[in-house]
Design a protein around this motif. Structure first.
Motif, PDB file in Angstrom:
ATOM      1  N   MET A   1       0.825  -1.204   0.000  1.00  8.56           N
ATOM      2  CA  MET A   1       0.000   0.000   0.000  1.00  8.56           C
ATOM      3  C   MET A   1       0.861   1.257   0.000  1.00  8.56           C
ATOM      4  O   MET A   1       0.614   2.208  -0.728  1.00  8.56           O
ATOM      5  N   ALA A   2       1.914   1.270   0.842  1.00  9.18           N
ATOM      6  CA  ALA A   2       2.793   2.438   0.911  1.00  9.18           C
ATOM      7  C   ALA A   2       3.463   2.683  -0.431  1.00  9.18           C
ATOM      8  O   ALA A   2       3.602   3.831  -0.874  1.00  9.18           O
ATOM      9  N   GLU A   3       3.867   1.586  -1.105  1.00  5.49           N
ATOM     10  CA  GLU A   3       4.521   1.726  -2.407  1.00  5.49           C
ATOM     11  C   GLU A   3       3.550   2.289  -3.437  1.00  5.49           C
ATOM     12  O   GLU A   3       3.904   3.125  -4.271  1.00  5.49           O
ATOM     13  N   GLN A   4       2.272   1.847  -3.356  1.00  5.41           N
ATOM     14  CA  GLN A   4       1.254   2.338  -4.284  1.00  5.41           C
ATOM     15  C   GLN A   4       1.006   3.830  -4.075  1.00  5.41           C
ATOM     16  O   GLN A   4       0.889   4.602  -5.027  1.00  5.41           O
ATOM     17  N   VAL A   5       0.936   4.257  -2.822  1.00  7.68           N
ATOM     18  CA  VAL A   5       0.746   5.671  -2.508  1.00  7.68           C
ATOM     19  C   VAL A   5       1.922   6.494  -3.028  1.00  7.68           C
ATOM     20  O   VAL A   5       1.753   7.581  -3.577  1.00  7.68           O
ATOM     21  N   ALA A   6       3.146   5.950  -2.859  1.00  6.70           N
ATOM     22  CA  ALA A   6       4.339   6.653  -3.331  1.00  6.70           C
ATOM     23  C   ALA A   6       4.297   6.828  -4.838  1.00  6.70           C
ATOM     24  O   ALA A   6       4.655   7.887  -5.365  1.00  6.70           O
ATOM     25  N   ARG A   7       3.842   5.752  -5.549  1.00  9.89           N
ATOM     26  CA  ARG A   7       3.755   5.841  -7.003  1.00  9.89           C
ATOM     27  C   ARG A   7       2.752   6.907  -7.424  1.00  9.89           C
ATOM     28  O   ARG A   7       2.993   7.697  -8.323  1.00  9.89           O
ATOM     29  N   LYS A   8       1.593   6.923  -6.733  1.00 15.76           N
ATOM     30  CA  LYS A   8       0.567   7.916  -7.045  1.00 15.76           C
ATOM     31  C   LYS A   8       1.082   9.316  -6.774  1.00 15.76           C
ATOM     32  O   LYS A   8       0.836  10.252  -7.527  1.00 15.76           O
ATOM     33  N   SER A   9       1.824   9.464  -5.699  1.00 18.17           N
ATOM     34  CA  SER A   9       2.372  10.767  -5.349  1.00 18.17           C
ATOM     35  C   SER A   9       3.346  11.238  -6.416  1.00 18.17           C
ATOM     36  O   SER A   9       3.298  12.388  -6.852  1.00 18.17           O
ATOM     37  N   LEU A  10       4.247  10.362  -6.856  1.00 14.66           N
ATOM     38  CA  LEU A  10       5.212  10.728  -7.874  1.00 14.66           C
ATOM     39  C   LEU A  10       4.509  11.040  -9.193  1.00 14.66           C
ATOM     40  O   LEU A  10       4.884  11.987  -9.894  1.00 14.66           O
ATOM     41  N   ALA A  11       3.487  10.267  -9.527  1.00 13.42           N
ATOM     42  CA  ALA A  11       2.740  10.535 -10.761  1.00 13.42           C
ATOM     43  C   ALA A  11       2.100  11.922 -10.710  1.00 13.42           C
ATOM     44  O   ALA A  11       2.143  12.672 -11.691  1.00 13.42           O
ATOM     45  N   GLY A  12       1.539  12.274  -9.558  1.00 10.26           N
ATOM     46  CA  GLY A  12       0.948  13.599  -9.413  1.00 10.26           C
ATOM     47  C   GLY A  12       1.980  14.700  -9.532  1.00 10.26           C
ATOM     48  O   GLY A  12       1.724  15.759 -10.123  1.00 10.26           O
ATOM     49  N   GLU A  13       3.154  14.459  -8.972  1.00  9.72           N
ATOM     50  CA  GLU A  13       4.229  15.451  -9.067  1.00  9.72           C
ATOM     51  C   GLU A  13       4.681  15.616 -10.511  1.00  9.72           C
ATOM     52  O   GLU A  13       4.938  16.735 -10.974  1.00  9.72           O
ATOM     53  N   MET A  14       4.752  14.503 -11.241  1.00  9.18           N
ATOM     54  CA  MET A  14       5.148  14.588 -12.647  1.00  9.18           C
ATOM     55  C   MET A  14       4.111  15.358 -13.467  1.00  9.18           C
ATOM     56  O   MET A  14       4.477  16.168 -14.335  1.00  9.18           O
ATOM     57  N   VAL A  15       2.847  15.129 -13.195  1.00 10.62           N
ATOM     58  CA  VAL A  15       1.787  15.875 -13.898  1.00 10.62           C
ATOM     59  C   VAL A  15       1.908  17.367 -13.607  1.00 10.62           C
ATOM     60  O   VAL A  15       1.771  18.213 -14.496  1.00 10.62           O
ATOM     61  N   ALA A  16       2.186  17.701 -12.347  1.00  9.56           N
ATOM     62  CA  ALA A  16       2.327  19.111 -11.979  1.00  9.56           C
ATOM     63  C   ALA A  16       3.519  19.745 -12.686  1.00  9.56           C
ATOM     64  O   ALA A  16       3.429  20.875 -13.195  1.00  9.56           O
ATOM     65  N   GLU A  17       4.658  19.039 -12.716  1.00 10.57           N
ATOM     66  CA  GLU A  17       5.833  19.567 -13.400  1.00 10.57           C
ATOM     67  C   GLU A  17       5.569  19.704 -14.901  1.00 10.57           C
ATOM     68  O   GLU A  17       5.993  20.685 -15.533  1.00 10.57           O
ATOM     69  N   PHE A  18       4.872  18.741 -15.468  1.00 10.88           N
ATOM     70  CA  PHE A  18       4.496  18.808 -16.880  1.00 10.88           C
ATOM     71  C   PHE A  18       3.633  20.043 -17.139  1.00 10.88           C
ATOM     72  O   PHE A  18       3.918  20.837 -18.054  1.00 10.88           O
ATOM     73  N   ALA A  19       2.602  20.236 -16.339  1.00 10.00           N
ATOM     74  CA  ALA A  19       1.663  21.340 -16.562  1.00 10.00           C
ATOM     75  C   ALA A  19       2.335  22.694 -16.354  1.00 10.00           C
ATOM     76  O   ALA A  19       2.141  23.626 -17.143  1.00 10.00           O
ATOM     77  N   GLY A  20       3.126  22.809 -15.290  1.00  8.21           N
ATOM     78  CA  GLY A  20       3.788  24.077 -15.021  1.00  8.21           C
ATOM     79  C   GLY A  20       4.761  24.459 -16.116  1.00  8.21           C
ATOM     80  O   GLY A  20       4.820  25.625 -16.535  1.00  8.21           O
ATOM     81  N   THR A  21       5.533  23.474 -16.605  1.00  8.95           N
ATOM     82  CA  THR A  21       6.494  23.756 -17.669  1.00  8.95           C
ATOM     83  C   THR A  21       5.776  24.067 -18.972  1.00  8.95           C
ATOM     84  O   THR A  21       6.213  24.932 -19.747  1.00  8.95           O
ATOM     85  N   MET A  22       4.666  23.397 -19.240  1.00  4.83           N
ATOM     86  CA  MET A  22       3.888  23.687 -20.446  1.00  4.83           C
ATOM     87  C   MET A  22       3.376  25.135 -20.425  1.00  4.83           C
ATOM     88  O   MET A  22       3.456  25.848 -21.429  1.00  4.83           O
ATOM     89  N   VAL A  23       2.881  25.581 -19.282  1.00  5.35           N
ATOM     90  CA  VAL A  23       2.405  26.960 -19.163  1.00  5.35           C
ATOM     91  C   VAL A  23       3.551  27.933 -19.428  1.00  5.35           C
ATOM     92  O   VAL A  23       3.393  28.930 -20.150  1.00  5.35           O
ATOM     93  N   LEU A  24       4.697  27.656 -18.864  1.00  2.00           N
ATOM     94  CA  LEU A  24       5.885  28.498 -19.074  1.00  2.00           C
ATOM     95  C   LEU A  24       6.172  28.655 -20.570  1.00  2.00           C
ATOM     96  O   LEU A  24       6.399  29.773 -21.060  1.00  2.00           O
ATOM     97  N   ILE A  25       6.148  27.552 -21.309  1.00  2.00           N
ATOM     98  CA  ILE A  25       6.479  27.589 -22.734  1.00  2.00           C
ATOM     99  C   ILE A  25       5.366  28.239 -23.546  1.00  2.00           C
ATOM    100  O   ILE A  25       5.637  28.934 -24.541  1.00  2.00           O
ATOM    101  N   LEU A  26       4.128  28.050 -23.171  1.00  2.00           N
ATOM    102  CA  LEU A  26       3.036  28.682 -23.905  1.00  2.00           C
ATOM    103  C   LEU A  26       3.220  30.189 -23.963  1.00  2.00           C
ATOM    104  O   LEU A  26       3.044  30.820 -25.014  1.00  2.00           O
TER     105      LEU A  26
END
Length: 268
Positions: A1-26
Motif C-alpha cells: 500500500m505504501a509503495e502504491q501511494v508513493a507511485r501515485k504521489s510521484l505521478a501527481g508530481e510529474m503531472v504538476a511539473e508537466f503542466a507548469g512547464t507547459m504553461v511556461l512555454i506557452l
C-alpha cells in the motif's frame, strides 16, 4: 500500500511539473512567435512574457512540487538540498514533455504566421522555439554561448536558493513565484543577448524537438552550421551546480542553523 501511494504521489508530481512547464512555454515561445514572426512587440515584450510565464508556471505547480520546471533547478536541489535522487529523472522527463507539448501548441497556433514570415522554416524563425548563439545575429560562437549559459544559470540558482531559503529572507509562499518571475525578467534583460537565456535544458530541448518534428530541419544546429543543441543543456547543468554551490558556501553556512530550508522540495 505504501509503495502504491508513493507511485501515485510521484505521478501527481510529474503531472504538476508537466503542466507548469507547459504553461511556461506557452507564454515564452508564444511571445517570441508574436515578436519574430508577426512583428508585434520587442525585446522587452519577450523578457516580460517569459518572466510572467515562469511565475504562472510556478503558481500552477508550486503546491504539489515546489515547481522546479527546470532540470537545472532539480539538479541543484538534489545535490544541495536533499531532493530525492530517485525523483530527478521523472521530474526531468515531465519537464521536457511539458515544454515539448507547449511548443507544439504554439507551433500549431502560429502555423499561418510562421509560414508567411518564413516559408522554409529556417534559422529566421527557429529562435521562436530554441535558442541560438547571439540570438542568431550577433558574433557569438559555441564557447561564448556556453559561457553565457553557465553564468546565467548560476545567477538563477544562486538567487532561487536565496528566495527558497527560510533561514534567509525568503518571500512568503504566495509571493515566491512572482519574485522568481522578476528574476527571470532581470536575467533576460541583462544576459539575453549572448545565447537567448535558455537557462533551462527542458525549455530549450523540448521546443527544439517539437520544431524539428514540424519542419525545422536545422533545429539542432546554429547559424554557423555547428551542432548546438547540447549547449543549452550542458551549460545550465554546470551553472546550476556552480550557482547553488556558491550560495551554500557564501550565504547558507553563515545563516542561523536548524531552519527548514526545503521550501521547494516535495515530500519523499
Amino acid at each position: 500500500m505504501a509503495e502504491q501511494v508513493a507511485r501515485k504521489s510521484l505521478a501527481g508530481e510529474m503531472v504538476a511539473e508537466f503542466a507548469g512547464t507547459m504553461v511556461l512555454i506557452l507564454f515564452g515561445a508564444g511571445v517570441v512567435a508574436q515578436v519574430v514572426a508577426a512583428g508585434l512587440g520587442d525585446h522587452d515584450s519577450i523578457a516580460w512574457a517569459w518572466g510572467i510565464g515562469v511565475a504562472l508556471g510556478v503558481y500552477v505547480a508550486g503546491r504539489t512540487t515546489g515547481a522546479h520546471l527546470n532540470p537545472a533547478v532539480t539538479l541543484g536541489f538534489a545535490v544541495f538540498r536533499g531532493f530525492p535522487w530517485h525523483k530527478v529523472m521523472p521530474y526531468v522527463i515531465a519537464q521536457v514533455a511539458g515544454a515539448f507539448v507547449g511548443a507544439l501548441i504554439v507551433r500549431w497556433n502560429y502555423t499561418e504566421i510562421l509560414a508567411m514570415a518564413d516559408p522554409g522554416h529556417t534559422i529566421k524563425t527557429q529562435g521562436v522555439f530554441s535558442t541560438l548563439p547571439g540570438n542568431g545575429t550577433l558574433p557569438i560562437g559555441t564557447w561564448g554561448a556556453l559561457r553565457d549559459q553557465i553564468i546565467g544559470t548560476a545567477i538563477l540558482l544562486f538567487v532561487v536558493f536565496a528566495l527558497s531559503d527560510t533561514a534567509n529572507m525568503a518571500p512568503s509562499a504566495n509571493l515566491g513565484p512572482f519574485v522568481i518571475g522578476l528574476l527571470v525578467v532581470a536575467i533576460g534583460m541583462s544576459f539575453g543577448s549572448a545565447a537567448g537565456y535558455a537557462i533551462n535544458p527542458a525549455r530549450d530541448f523540448g521546443p527544439r524537438l517539437a520544431s524539428f518534428l514540424t519542419g525545422y530541419g536545422g533545429a539542432w544546429r546554429d547559424q554557423y552550421g555547428s551542432l548546438y543543441f547540447w549547449v543549452p543543456i550542458v551549460g545550465p547543468l554546470v551553472g546550476a551546480f556552480i550557482g547553488a554551490g556558491l550560495y551554500q558556501v557564501m550565504i547558507a553556512r553563515f545563516l542561523p542553523q536548524g531552519e527548514d530550508r526545503d521550501t521547494v522540495k516535495p515530500s519523499d
